[in-house]
Scaffold this motif. Structure first.
Motif, short mmCIF file in Angstrom:
data_model
loop_
_atom_site.label_atom_id
_atom_site.label_comp_id
_atom_site.label_asym_id
_atom_site.label_seq_id
_atom_site.Cartn_x
_atom_site.Cartn_y
_atom_site.Cartn_z
N ALA A 1 0.84 -1.20 0.00
CA ALA A 1 0.00 0.00 0.00
C ALA A 1 0.87 1.25 0.00
N GLY A 2 1.93 1.26 0.77
CA GLY A 2 2.86 2.37 0.78
C GLY A 2 3.54 2.55 -0.56
N ARG A 3 3.92 1.44 -1.20
CA ARG A 3 4.54 1.50 -2.52
C ARG A 3 3.55 2.05 -3.55
N ILE A 4 2.26 1.71 -3.42
CA ILE A 4 1.24 2.22 -4.35
C ILE A 4 1.15 3.73 -4.22
N TYR A 5 1.06 4.23 -2.99
CA TYR A 5 1.02 5.67 -2.78
C TYR A 5 2.28 6.34 -3.35
N GLY A 6 3.43 5.74 -3.06
CA GLY A 6 4.68 6.29 -3.55
C GLY A 6 4.75 6.31 -5.07
N ALA A 7 4.24 5.26 -5.71
CA ALA A 7 4.24 5.19 -7.18
C ALA A 7 3.35 6.28 -7.77
N LEU A 8 2.25 6.58 -7.11
CA LEU A 8 1.35 7.60 -7.61
C LEU A 8 1.90 9.00 -7.39
N GLU A 9 2.49 9.22 -6.24
CA GLU A 9 3.03 10.54 -5.91
C GLU A 9 4.38 10.77 -6.59
N GLY A 10 5.10 9.68 -6.87
CA GLY A 10 6.43 9.83 -7.43
C GLY A 10 7.46 10.18 -6.38
N THR A 11 7.09 10.09 -5.13
CA THR A 11 8.00 10.43 -4.03
C THR A 11 7.82 9.41 -2.93
N THR A 12 8.40 9.69 -1.80
CA THR A 12 8.21 8.83 -0.64
C THR A 12 6.83 9.08 -0.05
N VAL A 13 6.38 8.13 0.73
CA VAL A 13 5.04 8.20 1.30
C VAL A 13 5.01 9.15 2.49
N THR A 14 3.98 9.97 2.54
CA THR A 14 3.74 10.83 3.69
C THR A 14 2.42 10.39 4.31
N SER A 15 2.05 11.02 5.39
CA SER A 15 0.80 10.64 6.04
C SER A 15 -0.41 11.24 5.34
N HIS A 16 -0.18 12.14 4.38
CA HIS A 16 -1.27 12.78 3.66
C HIS A 16 -1.05 12.68 2.16
N ILE A 17 -2.14 12.54 1.42
CA ILE A 17 -2.05 12.63 -0.03
C ILE A 17 -3.02 13.71 -0.49
N THR A 18 -2.75 14.26 -1.63
CA THR A 18 -3.62 15.32 -2.15
C THR A 18 -4.90 14.72 -2.71
N MET A 19 -5.91 15.55 -2.85
CA MET A 19 -7.16 15.10 -3.44
C MET A 19 -6.94 14.66 -4.89
N GLY A 20 -6.05 15.37 -5.59
CA GLY A 20 -5.74 14.99 -6.97
C GLY A 20 -5.13 13.60 -7.06
N THR A 21 -4.22 13.29 -6.14
CA THR A 21 -3.60 11.97 -6.12
C THR A 21 -4.64 10.90 -5.79
N TRP A 22 -5.52 11.19 -4.84
CA TRP A 22 -6.59 10.26 -4.48
C TRP A 22 -7.48 9.97 -5.69
N ALA A 23 -7.85 11.00 -6.43
CA ALA A 23 -8.70 10.83 -7.61
C ALA A 23 -7.98 10.04 -8.70
N ARG A 24 -6.69 10.35 -8.93
CA ARG A 24 -5.91 9.60 -9.92
C ARG A 24 -5.79 8.14 -9.53
N MET A 25 -5.58 7.89 -8.23
CA MET A 25 -5.45 6.53 -7.76
C MET A 25 -6.73 5.75 -7.98
N LEU A 26 -7.87 6.32 -7.60
CA LEU A 26 -9.13 5.61 -7.79
C LEU A 26 -9.43 5.38 -9.27
N SER A 27 -9.15 6.37 -10.09
CA SER A 27 -9.36 6.23 -11.53
C SER A 27 -8.53 5.08 -12.09
N LEU A 28 -7.26 5.04 -11.72
CA LEU A 28 -6.38 3.98 -12.19
C LEU A 28 -6.81 2.61 -11.67
N LEU A 29 -7.04 2.52 -10.37
CA LEU A 29 -7.34 1.22 -9.77
C LEU A 29 -8.70 0.68 -10.17
#
Length: 154
Positions: free
Chosen positions: A15-43
């Motif tokens: 799950a951390g790797r998925i977040y990192g792959a979407l953000e292109g960076t290391t995982v933080t405790s927060h993700i942006t709404m844009g990243t959340w939308a991109r993730m749901l669209s992709l998945l």
């Protein structure tokens, strides 16, 4: 928590790797709404090409654009139930050898994105050969029925 409950991805490392792959960076405790939308669209609705690129980014632990033997060993360790450590390591090595033969198109000992694309297009069942990077159909369907059908009604 969201990955496990909503999408059925229980491995927190993945799950951390998925977040990192979407953000292109290391995982933080927060993700942006844009990243959340991109993730749901992709998945939930991504094309095979998008899913291939996503899985490759998840599996490319070092971020160098190649999946190396060591990366594969790390990813596959989480897939085995721990018994005798020696048996697990031997099984993982055998599985890595098999996967390298199947995925390494140019035979350079590493899996490039192009190697991965060609191999997955030939054998789509290998898409998640290094761990669950996408939700299964049951969870995609349940999420879609629960949330997306309600959005269409408004």
């Amino acid at each position: 928590m969201v990955f496990d409950t909503v999408l059925g991805i229980s491995d927190q490392v993945v799950a951390g790797r998925i977040y990192g792959a979407l953000e292109g960076t290391t995982v933080t405790s927060h993700i942006t709404m844009g990243t959340w939308a991109r993730m749901l669209s992709l998945l939930l609705r991504g094309t095979l090409g998008e899913k291939i690129d996503h899985c490759f980014r998840v599996y490319d632990i070092s971020g160098h654009g190649k999946i190396r033997r060591e990366d594969m060993m790390v990813l596959l360790r989480g897939c085995f139930i721990k018994h005798a450590q020696e048996e697990v390591e031997e099984s993982i090595k055998d599985l890595v050898d098999i996967l390298i033969r199947r995925l390494d198109v140019d035979h350079d000992g590493e899996i490039s994105l192009e190697d991965f694309r060609v191999s997955i297009r030939k054998s789509p069942e290998l898409l998640e050969c290094l761990g669950q990077a996408l939700p299964d159909r049951v969870h995609v369907y349940a999420f879609s029925r629960t949330f997306l059908d309600r959005v269409k009604k408004f």
